[in-house]
Design an enzyme around this catalytic site. Structure first.
Site: not given
Ligand code: IMP
Ligand code: MG
Length: 179
Positions: A50, A104-105, A108, A136, A157-158, A164, A170
């Site tokens: 990402g 990091e993209d 979440d 988020k 969700f984006v 992606d 992407r």
């Molecule tokens: P986390 O571990 O829940 O913080 O999620 C992180 C990873 O989930 C990110 O690096 C993204 O690749 C993916 N992710 C989280 N939210 C989204 C979203 O809204 N769209 C697409 N990918 C997401």
């Molecule tokens: Mg990621």
């Protein structure tokens, strides 16, 4: 590709953050990092897949000597985080005594970055910070300090700009949200 609405698999998305806003936010992060890390030669660790676009645009704006490497962790499937972070793949650099900035993209739940942080901290870097294009805030399940944030967004969700939906989206230059 620049359409205002797009369909990926079974879902329709509309523009949420246009490219120029993304690039403005990235310029501000790059300026802060360039000042905060002057003389420190930071090592950026970008999380694949990402963060590839974020890393590319950010690094072009960083004005101090720096290094970059890419690594992979995997925790996300479909539209919900699985909460499981597997091994780190691809980290070949010695990070002991280095100044590390994780790219990091999107943060979440925070599971991905939190697990990565614990792993990297055990290798004794001089310092470690996180730069995330998107955050988020409602979803964070860990006490994480994300020092550099492009934009905080609601719990939506984006896709696009590296992000992606099941593999697609992407390549989009804007960030889109679910309609
Ligand atoms: P986390 O571990 O829940 O913080 O999620 C992180 C990873 O989930 C990110 O690096 C993204 O690749 C993916 N992710 C989280 N939210 C989204 C979203 O809204 N769209 C697409 N990918 C997401
Ligand atoms: Mg990621």
């Amino acid at each position: 590709m620049t359409p205002a609405r797009i369909t990926l698999h079974d879902k329709t998305f509309e523009i949420n953050i246009p490219e120029r806003q993304i690039l403005q936010a990235i310029e501000i992060i790059a300026a802060r990092i360039s000042s905060d890390y002057a003389g420190k030669q930071p090592l950026f660790l970008a999380i694949l897949n990402g963060a590839f676009m974020f890393a590319a645009d950010l690094l072009k704006e960083v004005s101090i000597p720096c290094e970059v490497s890419f690594l992979r962790v995997s925790s996300y499937q479909d539209m919900h985080s699985t909460g499981q972070v597997s091994e780190i793949i691809g980290l070949k650099e010695e990070i002991k005594d280095r100044h590390i900035i994780i790219l990091e993209d999107i943060v979440d739940t925070g599971h991905t970055v939190y697990a990565l942080l614990q792993n990297l901290i055990s290798r004794l870097p001089a310092s470690i910070e996180i730069a995330a294009l998107l955050l988020k805030p409602e979803c964070q399940q860990h006490p994480l300090q994300v020092k550099y944030i492009g934009k905080a967004i609601p719990n939506e969700f984006v896709v696009g700009y590296g992000l992606d939906y099941n593999g697609l989206g992407r390549n989009l230059r804007h960030i889109y949200k679910l309609v």
